[in-house]
Every structure is written in C-alpha cells, then in structure tokens.
Design a protein around this motif. Structure first.
Motif, PDB file in Angstrom:
ATOM      1  N   PHE A 261       8.114 -12.733  -4.397  1.00  0.00           N
ATOM      2  CA  PHE A 261       7.120 -11.845  -4.989  1.00  0.00           C
ATOM      3  C   PHE A 261       7.818 -10.628  -5.562  1.00  0.00           C
ATOM      4  N   GLU A 262       7.160  -9.980  -6.528  1.00  0.00           N
ATOM      5  CA  GLU A 262       7.676  -8.742  -7.099  1.00  0.00           C
ATOM      6  C   GLU A 262       6.512  -7.904  -7.619  1.00  0.00           C
ATOM      7  N   ALA A 263       6.497  -6.649  -7.221  1.00  0.00           N
ATOM      8  CA  ALA A 263       5.507  -5.688  -7.708  1.00  0.00           C
ATOM      9  C   ALA A 263       6.271  -4.605  -8.452  1.00  0.00           C
ATOM     10  N   GLY A 264       6.070  -4.525  -9.747  1.00  0.00           N
ATOM     11  CA  GLY A 264       6.757  -3.534 -10.564  1.00  0.00           C
ATOM     12  C   GLY A 264       5.836  -2.390 -10.949  1.00  0.00           C
ATOM     13  N   SER A 265       6.378  -1.430 -11.653  1.00  0.00           N
ATOM     14  CA  SER A 265       5.652  -0.247 -12.148  1.00  0.00           C
ATOM     15  C   SER A 265       4.970   0.536 -11.031  1.00  0.00           C
ATOM     16  N   LEU A 266       5.639   0.649  -9.897  1.00  0.00           N
ATOM     17  CA  LEU A 266       5.127   1.451  -8.786  1.00  0.00           C
ATOM     18  C   LEU A 266       5.678   2.857  -8.900  1.00  0.00           C
ATOM     19  N   LEU A 267       4.871   3.822  -8.509  1.00  0.00           N
ATOM     20  CA  LEU A 267       5.379   5.189  -8.448  1.00  0.00           C
ATOM     21  C   LEU A 267       6.338   5.298  -7.266  1.00  0.00           C
ATOM     22  N   PRO A 268       7.407   6.056  -7.406  1.00  0.00           N
ATOM     23  CA  PRO A 268       8.335   6.223  -6.284  1.00  0.00           C
ATOM     24  C   PRO A 268       7.610   6.795  -5.066  1.00  0.00           C
ATOM     25  N   GLY A 269       7.953   6.294  -3.896  1.00  0.00           N
ATOM     26  CA  GLY A 269       7.343   6.774  -2.658  1.00  0.00           C
ATOM     27  C   GLY A 269       7.508   5.757  -1.556  1.00  0.00           C
ATOM     28  N   ALA A 270       6.834   6.021  -0.436  1.00  0.00           N
ATOM     29  CA  ALA A 270       6.881   5.132   0.721  1.00  0.00           C
ATOM     30  C   ALA A 270       5.712   4.154   0.649  1.00  0.00           C
ATOM     31  N   TYR A 271       5.980   2.889   0.993  1.00  0.00           N
ATOM     32  CA  TYR A 271       4.975   1.837   0.941  1.00  0.00           C
ATOM     33  C   TYR A 271       5.013   1.003   2.217  1.00  0.00           C
ATOM     34  N   THR A 272       3.869   0.416   2.563  1.00  0.00           N
ATOM     35  CA  THR A 272       3.835  -0.596   3.609  1.00  0.00           C
ATOM     36  C   THR A 272       3.588  -1.938   2.922  1.00  0.00           C
ATOM     37  N   VAL A 273       4.240  -2.975   3.463  1.00  0.00           N
ATOM     38  CA  VAL A 273       4.110  -4.317   2.914  1.00  0.00           C
ATOM     39  C   VAL A 273       3.604  -5.223   4.025  1.00  0.00           C
ATOM     40  N   LYS A 274       2.495  -5.925   3.769  1.00  0.00           N
ATOM     41  CA  LYS A 274       1.937  -6.865   4.734  1.00  0.00           C
ATOM     42  C   LYS A 274       1.834  -8.234   4.091  1.00  0.00           C
ATOM     43  N   VAL A 275       2.070  -9.278   4.912  1.00  0.00           N
ATOM     44  CA  VAL A 275       1.974 -10.650   4.434  1.00  0.00           C
ATOM     45  C   VAL A 275       0.977 -11.391   5.310  1.00  0.00           C
ATOM     46  N   GLU A 276       0.090 -12.124   4.647  1.00  0.00           N
ATOM     47  CA  GLU A 276      -0.894 -12.948   5.385  1.00  0.00           C
ATOM     48  C   GLU A 276      -0.725 -14.389   4.985  1.00  0.00           C
TER      49      GLU A 276
ATOM     50  N   GLN B 291       0.842  -1.201   0.000  1.00  0.00           N
ATOM     51  CA  GLN B 291       0.000   0.000   0.000  1.00  0.00           C
ATOM     52  C   GLN B 291       0.878   1.252   0.000  1.00  0.00           C
ATOM     53  N   ALA B 292       0.561   2.172  -0.917  1.00  0.00           N
ATOM     54  CA  ALA B 292       1.268   3.449  -0.988  1.00  0.00           C
ATOM     55  C   ALA B 292       0.815   4.321   0.168  1.00  0.00           C
ATOM     56  N   LYS B 293       1.748   4.820   0.953  1.00  0.00           N
ATOM     57  CA  LYS B 293       1.399   5.653   2.109  1.00  0.00           C
ATOM     58  C   LYS B 293       0.770   6.973   1.686  1.00  0.00           C
ATOM     59  N   GLU B 294       1.246   7.549   0.598  1.00  0.00           N
ATOM     60  CA  GLU B 294       0.765   8.864   0.171  1.00  0.00           C
ATOM     61  C   GLU B 294      -0.631   8.820  -0.437  1.00  0.00           C
ATOM     62  N   THR B 295      -0.897   7.813  -1.276  1.00  0.00           N
ATOM     63  CA  THR B 295      -2.167   7.775  -2.012  1.00  0.00           C
ATOM     64  C   THR B 295      -3.147   6.734  -1.485  1.00  0.00           C
ATOM     65  N   GLY B 296      -2.663   5.756  -0.742  1.00  0.00           N
ATOM     66  CA  GLY B 296      -3.517   4.686  -0.265  1.00  0.00           C
ATOM     67  C   GLY B 296      -3.756   3.595  -1.298  1.00  0.00           C
ATOM     68  N   ALA B 297      -3.165   3.724  -2.477  1.00  0.00           N
ATOM     69  CA  ALA B 297      -3.333   2.711  -3.531  1.00  0.00           C
ATOM     70  C   ALA B 297      -2.790   1.373  -3.049  1.00  0.00           C
ATOM     71  N   VAL B 298      -3.526   0.300  -3.361  1.00  0.00           N
ATOM     72  CA  VAL B 298      -3.165  -1.034  -2.880  1.00  0.00           C
ATOM     73  C   VAL B 298      -2.892  -1.953  -4.059  1.00  0.00           C
ATOM     74  N   ARG B 299      -1.854  -2.758  -3.918  1.00  0.00           N
ATOM     75  CA  ARG B 299      -1.551  -3.809  -4.899  1.00  0.00           C
ATOM     76  C   ARG B 299      -1.445  -5.113  -4.115  1.00  0.00           C
ATOM     77  N   SER B 300      -2.194  -6.123  -4.525  1.00  0.00           N
ATOM     78  CA  SER B 300      -2.155  -7.433  -3.873  1.00  0.00           C
ATOM     79  C   SER B 300      -1.571  -8.452  -4.839  1.00  0.00           C
ATOM     80  N   LEU B 301      -0.758  -9.350  -4.302  1.00  0.00           N
ATOM     81  CA  LEU B 301      -0.177 -10.408  -5.108  1.00  0.00           C
ATOM     82  C   LEU B 301       0.098 -11.612  -4.231  1.00  0.00           C
ATOM     83  N   THR B 302       0.489 -12.705  -4.866  1.00  0.00           N
ATOM     84  CA  THR B 302       0.745 -13.958  -4.161  1.00  0.00           C
ATOM     85  C   THR B 302       2.170 -14.413  -4.448  1.00  0.00           C
ATOM     86  N   THR B 303       2.817 -14.974  -3.420  1.00  0.00           N
ATOM     87  CA  THR B 303       4.176 -15.472  -3.624  1.00  0.00           C
ATOM     88  C   THR B 303       4.153 -16.732  -4.491  1.00  0.00           C
ATOM     89  N   ASN B 304       5.270 -16.976  -5.166  1.00  0.00           N
ATOM     90  CA  ASN B 304       5.382 -18.182  -5.995  1.00  0.00           C
ATOM     91  C   ASN B 304       5.797 -19.366  -5.118  1.00  0.00           C
TER      92      ASN B 304
END
Length: 83
Positions: A68-83, A50-63
């Motif tokens: 895991f890899e999330a590309g094409s993100l705008l530069p900024g601060a993010y939080t990463v959570k794993v469930e 989740q982008a801290k500035e915009t709140g945009a969320v990207r969800s993915l699953t590990t292989n």
C-alpha cells in the motif's frame, strides 16, 4: 537596447518567478507491506492512516502483493491500522 534596460528586464523576469518558488509545498507519503505471521502477503487488507494532529483519515486497500502507499500527506505523526 541599452545595458541598463536589459538588466532591468532581466531583474523583472527573475522577480516574476519568485511567487512560484514560494508556493512549493512539502508532502509526505507512507507505504508498506502487510503480511501474516508466516510472512505471506495479505491482499485486499484495509489500511487506515490517521493524522494525530488533525484526526484526518485516509483509507486504502493493499494490492495483490500486500503493498500500500498513501501519498500527498502533510508532514506529521500518523497512526496506521490494518484490518
């Protein structure tokens, strides 16, 4: 062809590429490996980025290797959570 005309054509050619140079965008990526306490890879773990500035969320699953890899993100601060 005169030298002045050739220089003019060359100058116009260079200027025609200027918009393409200005249109470059910088992107970032976040990647990692999810492991359990015994350092074994965790396959199919849900990763939420989740982008801290915009709140945009990207969800993915590990292989299968827990990667895991999330590309094409705008530069900024993010939080990463794993469930």
């Amino acid at each position: 062809m005169s030298r002045k005309f050739a220089s003019l054509i060359l100058g116009l050619l260079v200027l025609s590429f200027a918009p393409a140079l200005l249109a470059q965008v910088n992107f970032a990526s976040i990647s990692g490996k999810v492991t359990d306490p015994s350092t074994a890879a965790v396959a199919n773990a849900k990763v939420t980025i989740q982008a801290k500035e915009t709140g945009a969320v990207r969800s993915l699953t590990t292989n299968n290797e827990g990667l895991f890899e999330a590309g094409s993100l705008l530069p900024g601060a993010y939080t990463v959570k794993v469930e």
